[in-house]
Scaffold this motif. Structure first.
Motif, PDB file in Angstrom:
ATOM      1  N   MET A 215       0.858  -1.178   0.000  1.00  0.00           N
ATOM      2  CA  MET A 215       0.000   0.000   0.000  1.00  0.00           C
ATOM      3  C   MET A 215       0.892   1.224   0.000  1.00  0.00           C
ATOM      4  SD  MET A 215      -1.313   2.725   1.856  1.00  0.00           S
ATOM      5  CE  MET A 215      -1.063   2.375   3.578  1.00  0.00           C
ATOM      6  N   PHE A 216       0.652   2.133  -0.936  1.00  0.00           N
ATOM      7  CA  PHE A 216       1.459   3.347  -0.979  1.00  0.00           C
ATOM      8  C   PHE A 216       0.612   4.479  -1.547  1.00  0.00           C
ATOM      9  CE2 PHE A 216       2.126   0.861  -4.781  1.00  0.00           C
ATOM     10  CZ  PHE A 216       2.179   1.761  -5.825  1.00  0.00           C
ATOM     11  N   HIS A 217       1.209   5.640  -1.698  1.00  0.00           N
ATOM     12  CA  HIS A 217       0.475   6.831  -2.140  1.00  0.00           C
ATOM     13  C   HIS A 217       1.049   7.330  -3.468  1.00  0.00           C
ATOM     14  CE1 HIS A 217      -0.176   6.566   2.190  1.00  0.00           C
ATOM     15  NE2 HIS A 217      -1.273   7.285   2.022  1.00  0.00           N
ATOM     16  N   GLN A 218       0.162   7.761  -4.340  1.00  0.00           N
ATOM     17  CA  GLN A 218       0.557   8.274  -5.652  1.00  0.00           C
ATOM     18  C   GLN A 218      -0.009   9.673  -5.861  1.00  0.00           C
ATOM     19  OE1 GLN A 218      -0.644   5.825  -8.951  1.00  0.00           O
ATOM     20  NE2 GLN A 218       1.409   5.045  -9.276  1.00  0.00           N
ATOM     21  N   VAL A 219       0.675  10.414  -6.711  1.00  0.00           N
ATOM     22  CA  VAL A 219       0.104  11.636  -7.273  1.00  0.00           C
ATOM     23  C   VAL A 219       0.272  11.531  -8.784  1.00  0.00           C
ATOM     24  CG1 VAL A 219       0.246  14.138  -7.486  1.00  0.00           C
ATOM     25  CG2 VAL A 219       0.579  13.070  -5.246  1.00  0.00           C
ATOM     26  N   GLU A 220      -0.842  11.460  -9.497  1.00  0.00           N
ATOM     27  CA  GLU A 220      -0.797  11.433 -10.952  1.00  0.00           C
ATOM     28  C   GLU A 220      -1.284  12.771 -11.486  1.00  0.00           C
ATOM     29  OE1 GLU A 220      -2.450   8.175 -13.004  1.00  0.00           O
ATOM     30  OE2 GLU A 220      -1.484   6.658 -11.738  1.00  0.00           O
ATOM     31  N   GLY A 221      -0.877  13.074 -12.709  1.00  0.00           N
ATOM     32  CA  GLY A 221      -1.297  14.314 -13.339  1.00  0.00           C
ATOM     33  C   GLY A 221      -1.777  14.077 -14.754  1.00  0.00           C
ATOM     34  N   LEU A 222      -2.699  14.916 -15.214  1.00  0.00           N
ATOM     35  CA  LEU A 222      -3.247  14.800 -16.567  1.00  0.00           C
ATOM     36  C   LEU A 222      -3.489  16.194 -17.122  1.00  0.00           C
ATOM     37  CD1 LEU A 222      -4.574  13.021 -18.843  1.00  0.00           C
ATOM     38  CD2 LEU A 222      -6.748  13.382 -17.619  1.00  0.00           C
ATOM     39  N   TYR A 223      -3.051  16.383 -18.356  1.00  0.00           N
ATOM     40  CA  TYR A 223      -3.325  17.639 -19.062  1.00  0.00           C
ATOM     41  C   TYR A 223      -3.784  17.286 -20.466  1.00  0.00           C
ATOM     42  CZ  TYR A 223      -2.573  22.296 -21.128  1.00  0.00           C
ATOM     43  OH  TYR A 223      -2.758  23.506 -21.774  1.00  0.00           O
ATOM     44  N   VAL A 224      -5.034  17.600 -20.802  1.00  0.00           N
ATOM     45  CA  VAL A 224      -5.608  17.324 -22.130  1.00  0.00           C
ATOM     46  C   VAL A 224      -6.154  18.623 -22.700  1.00  0.00           C
ATOM     47  CG1 VAL A 224      -7.321  16.014 -23.435  1.00  0.00           C
ATOM     48  CG2 VAL A 224      -6.198  14.955 -21.466  1.00  0.00           C
ATOM     49  N   ASP A 225      -5.691  18.962 -23.901  1.00  0.00           N
ATOM     50  CA  ASP A 225      -6.153  20.178 -24.569  1.00  0.00           C
ATOM     51  C   ASP A 225      -5.693  20.086 -26.025  1.00  0.00           C
ATOM     52  OD1 ASP A 225      -7.282  22.622 -25.038  1.00  0.00           O
ATOM     53  OD2 ASP A 225      -6.077  23.714 -23.579  1.00  0.00           O
ATOM     54  N   LYS A 226      -5.939  21.115 -26.785  1.00  0.00           N
ATOM     55  CA  LYS A 226      -5.447  21.156 -28.151  1.00  0.00           C
ATOM     56  C   LYS A 226      -3.949  21.502 -28.155  1.00  0.00           C
ATOM     57  CE  LYS A 226      -9.881  22.539 -30.208  1.00  0.00           C
ATOM     58  NZ  LYS A 226     -10.598  23.562 -31.003  1.00  0.00           N
ATOM     59  N   ASN A 227      -3.214  20.821 -29.030  1.00  0.00           N
ATOM     60  CA  ASN A 227      -1.789  21.125 -29.270  1.00  0.00           C
ATOM     61  C   ASN A 227      -0.907  20.921 -28.036  1.00  0.00           C
ATOM     62  OD1 ASN A 227      -2.428  21.991 -31.964  1.00  0.00           O
ATOM     63  ND2 ASN A 227      -3.102  23.965 -31.111  1.00  0.00           N
ATOM     64  N   VAL A 228      -1.230  19.930 -27.225  1.00  0.00           N
ATOM     65  CA  VAL A 228      -0.360  19.582 -26.100  1.00  0.00           C
ATOM     66  C   VAL A 228       0.725  18.647 -26.610  1.00  0.00           C
ATOM     67  CG1 VAL A 228      -0.216  18.468 -23.844  1.00  0.00           C
ATOM     68  CG2 VAL A 228      -2.210  19.859 -24.429  1.00  0.00           C
ATOM     69  N   GLY A 229       1.987  18.958 -26.347  1.00  0.00           N
ATOM     70  CA  GLY A 229       3.097  18.163 -26.856  1.00  0.00           C
ATOM     71  C   GLY A 229       4.002  17.644 -25.753  1.00  0.00           C
ATOM     72  N   PHE A 230       4.982  16.840 -26.158  1.00  0.00           N
ATOM     73  CA  PHE A 230       5.907  16.228 -25.202  1.00  0.00           C
ATOM     74  C   PHE A 230       6.760  17.290 -24.508  1.00  0.00           C
ATOM     75  CE2 PHE A 230       9.271  13.510 -23.601  1.00  0.00           C
ATOM     76  CZ  PHE A 230       8.591  12.355 -23.263  1.00  0.00           C
ATOM     77  N   LYS A 231       7.028  18.382 -25.204  1.00  0.00           N
ATOM     78  CA  LYS A 231       7.810  19.452 -24.585  1.00  0.00           C
ATOM     79  C   LYS A 231       7.066  20.051 -23.393  1.00  0.00           C
ATOM     80  CE  LYS A 231      10.220  23.812 -25.505  1.00  0.00           C
ATOM     81  NZ  LYS A 231       9.672  24.459 -24.296  1.00  0.00           N
ATOM     82  N   ASP A 232       5.737  20.137 -23.493  1.00  0.00           N
ATOM     83  CA  ASP A 232       4.956  20.624 -22.357  1.00  0.00           C
ATOM     84  C   ASP A 232       5.121  19.711 -21.144  1.00  0.00           C
ATOM     85  OD1 ASP A 232       3.677  22.801 -23.846  1.00  0.00           O
ATOM     86  OD2 ASP A 232       2.632  21.201 -24.902  1.00  0.00           O
ATOM     87  N   LEU A 233       5.137  18.396 -21.407  1.00  0.00           N
ATOM     88  CA  LEU A 233       5.341  17.426 -20.329  1.00  0.00           C
ATOM     89  C   LEU A 233       6.712  17.620 -19.684  1.00  0.00           C
ATOM     90  CD1 LEU A 233       4.805  14.799 -18.715  1.00  0.00           C
ATOM     91  CD2 LEU A 233       5.606  13.520 -20.713  1.00  0.00           C
ATOM     92  N   LYS A 234       7.756  17.728 -20.512  1.00  0.00           N
ATOM     93  CA  LYS A 234       9.115  17.874 -19.978  1.00  0.00           C
ATOM     94  C   LYS A 234       9.254  19.162 -19.170  1.00  0.00           C
ATOM     95  CE  LYS A 234      12.689  16.562 -22.301  1.00  0.00           C
ATOM     96  NZ  LYS A 234      13.741  16.410 -23.330  1.00  0.00           N
ATOM     97  N   ASP A 235       8.713  20.244 -19.675  1.00  0.00           N
ATOM     98  CA  ASP A 235       8.822  21.522 -18.962  1.00  0.00           C
ATOM     99  C   ASP A 235       8.115  21.453 -17.604  1.00  0.00           C
ATOM    100  OD1 ASP A 235      10.280  22.623 -20.993  1.00  0.00           O
ATOM    101  OD2 ASP A 235       8.584  23.656 -21.933  1.00  0.00           O
ATOM    102  N   THR A 236       6.956  20.789 -17.581  1.00  0.00           N
ATOM    103  CA  THR A 236       6.210  20.665 -16.321  1.00  0.00           C
ATOM    104  C   THR A 236       6.994  19.875 -15.288  1.00  0.00           C
ATOM    105  OG1 THR A 236       4.096  20.751 -17.499  1.00  0.00           O
ATOM    106  CG2 THR A 236       4.065  19.840 -15.274  1.00  0.00           C
ATOM    107  N   LEU A 237       7.573  18.746 -15.705  1.00  0.00           N
ATOM    108  CA  LEU A 237       8.296  17.898 -14.760  1.00  0.00           C
ATOM    109  C   LEU A 237       9.632  18.509 -14.361  1.00  0.00           C
ATOM    110  CD1 LEU A 237       7.382  14.407 -16.219  1.00  0.00           C
ATOM    111  CD2 LEU A 237       6.498  15.489 -14.164  1.00  0.00           C
ATOM    112  N   TYR A 238      10.290  19.209 -15.291  1.00  0.00           N
ATOM    113  CA  TYR A 238      11.509  19.941 -14.911  1.00  0.00           C
ATOM    114  C   TYR A 238      11.188  20.958 -13.814  1.00  0.00           C
ATOM    115  CZ  TYR A 238      14.755  18.318 -18.550  1.00  0.00           C
ATOM    116  OH  TYR A 238      15.603  17.572 -19.330  1.00  0.00           O
TER     117      TYR A 238
END
Length: 350
Positions: A215-238
Motif C-alpha cells: 500500500m502506498f500513495h501516488q500523485v498522478e497528473g493529466l493535461y488534455v487540450d489542443k496542441n499539447v506536446g511532449f515538450k509541455d510534459l518535460k517543462d512541467t516535470l523539470y
C-alpha cells in the motif's frame, strides 16, 4: 546452605517497596524464573541427602514469604494510587502545557506536491479506491489477459461471475480518476481542457521491503487540450523537480513502456541520499526513478469519448513515499507505516 536461606529471608523482610518500579525489581530478584529463590532450589540437589528435607522446608518457607510480601505490597500500592485519584483537584495549579504533535511526513510532502502543481494551474481531483476492472485496466488500454497487467498485480475484492457487471478490485494507480475526468466531458456541450492532479492511496500485491510496499500513495497528473506536446510534459516535470528538490538536481528521461501512454518515459533524478555515490535506494547506480510519464495513448482518449484527432494530452505519476525518501533522506519505506513515535517526531519542525 541454611545460613544462606536465612540471609535471603532477612533481605526479603527488609526490602524497601515504595513504588511499582521497586515492586517489579523485587519480583525479578526473588520470585522470578531467574530469581534468587529459584537458584537456591537448583542448588538443593547438592545438599547431602540427610539434610535435604530440612533445607527444602526452609526454602519453601522463604518462597511463600516472598510471594506473600509481593502480593501485600502490590495491594498496598494499588490502594494508595486509588486514594490519590480520589483526592480533590487543586484548581489553583498552573495548566500543563499542550504537547503538540507533528504532521506525518507523507502528508507534508503530499501538500508540497499539490502546492507546486497548484501554482501552475493544476486542480486536485479524487476518486474511489475500490474500482471496476474497466476504470483500472480496460479503459487504460490493458487488454484482458495481456502481460502488461502482471506489472500491476492487485487485490481483487470481488471477481466477476456470470451476470455480474465487472470485477471489483483495489486500484493499482490513481489513473482511474483520469478516466472519470475525461468521461465527464461527454456530458459537456463543449470540451473543457483538463489540467489536474490525482493524489491518493493505491494497492499492489508486492513483497514489503525497504523500496516497496503493498500500500502506498501516488500523485498522478493529466493535461488534455489542443496542441499539447511532449515538450509541455518535460517543462512541467523539470519545474516540479527543481521546486521540490533543488536547482542543481540532475534529471534524465529514459524511454519506457506503459499501455496508456505513447511515447512513454521514466523520469530519474540524481540520488539525494548518497548524492550519486551509490546506495541501496538507488541500487548503487546514482540515479533514482521518481515518476513515469508519456503522451496519452489515442486509444485511451477514444475509450473516454475524446477525439484524438483534435485533442492530445500528457500524463505522469509518482510515488509520494519515494519523493519523501529523497526529500528527507529516509532509507526505508517501512518506517512510514510502523507508527514509531521517535521517527515521526523528527518532522515536528518540517
Amino acid at each position: 546452605m541454611l545460613d544462606r536461606v536465612k540471609e535471603i529471608y532477612q533481605e526479603i523482610e527488609h526490602y524497601e517497596i515504595q513504588s511499582k518500579e521497586q515492586l517489579e525489581q523485587f519480583r525479578l530478584r526473588y520470585i522470578g524464573r531467574k530469581g534468587v529463590v529459584t537458584e537456591l532450589f537448583e542448588q538443593l540437589k547438592q545438599v547431602p541427602p540427610e539434610n535435604r528435607r530440612a533445607v527444602g522446608q526452609e526454602l519453601n518457607s522463604v518462597k511463600d514469604f516472598a510471594q506473600q510480601r509481593f502480593k501485600d505490597s502490590s495491594t498496598s500500592l494499588e490502594n494508595s494510587f486509588a486514594e490519590e485519584v480520589k483526592a480533590p483537584v487543586d484548581l489553583s495549579l498552573p495548566v500543563l502545557p499542550n504537547l503538540y504533535g507533528a504532521q506525518h511526513p507523507l502528508n507534508i510532502v503530499r501538500q508540497q506536491i499539490i502546492s507546486i502543481f497548484g501554482r501552475i494551474g493544476f486542480s486536485v481531483a479524487d476518486g474511489p479506491e475500490i474500482e471496476t476492472d474497466w476504470y483500472n485496466f480496460g479503459a487504460l488500454n490493458f487488454p484482458d489477459n495481456h502481460p502488461a497487467r502482471d506489472m500491476q498485480d492487485t487485490f481483487f475484492v470481488e471477481k466477476k461471475s456470470e451476470g455480474a457487471p465487472a470485477d471489483l478490485l483495489l486500484r493499482t494507480h490513481t489513473s482511474n480518476v483520469q478516466i472519470r475526468l475525461m468521461e465527464h466531458q461527454k456530458y459537456n456541450t463543449a470540451f473543457q481542457p483538463i489540467r489536474a492532479i490525482m493524489p491518493g492511496r493505491v494497492y499492489r500485491n508486492e513483497a514489503i521491503s525497504a523500496r516497496a510496499h503493498c500500500m502506498f500513495h501516488q500523485v498522478e497528473g493529466l493535461y488534455v487540450d489542443k496542441n499539447v506536446g511532449f515538450k509541455d510534459l518535460k517543462d512541467t516535470l523539470y519545474h516540479f523537480v527543481k521546486e521540490m528538490f533543488a536547482k542543481d538536481v540532475k534529471i534524465r528521461f529514459r524511454p519506457s513502456y506503459f499501455p496508456f501512454t505513447e511515447p512513454s518515459a521514466e523520469i530519474d533524478i540524481s540520488c539525494q541520499i548518497c548524492h550519486g555515490k551509490g546506495c541501496n535506494i538507488c541500487k548503487y547506480s546514482g540515479w533514482v526513478e521518481i515518476a513515469g510519464s508519456g503522451m496519452v495513448d489515442p486509444n485511451v482518449l477514444i475509450n473516454c469519448g475524446v477525439d484524438p484527432e483534435e485533442y492530445t494530452g500528457y500524463a505522469f505519476g509518482m510515488g509520494v513515499e519515494r519523493i519523501t525518501q529523497l526529500r528527507y533522506g529516509v532509507n526505508d519505506l517501512r518506517l512510514y507505516t510502523e507508527n514509531d513515535v521517535r521517527f515521526l517526531r523528527e518532522f515536528q519542525g518540517a
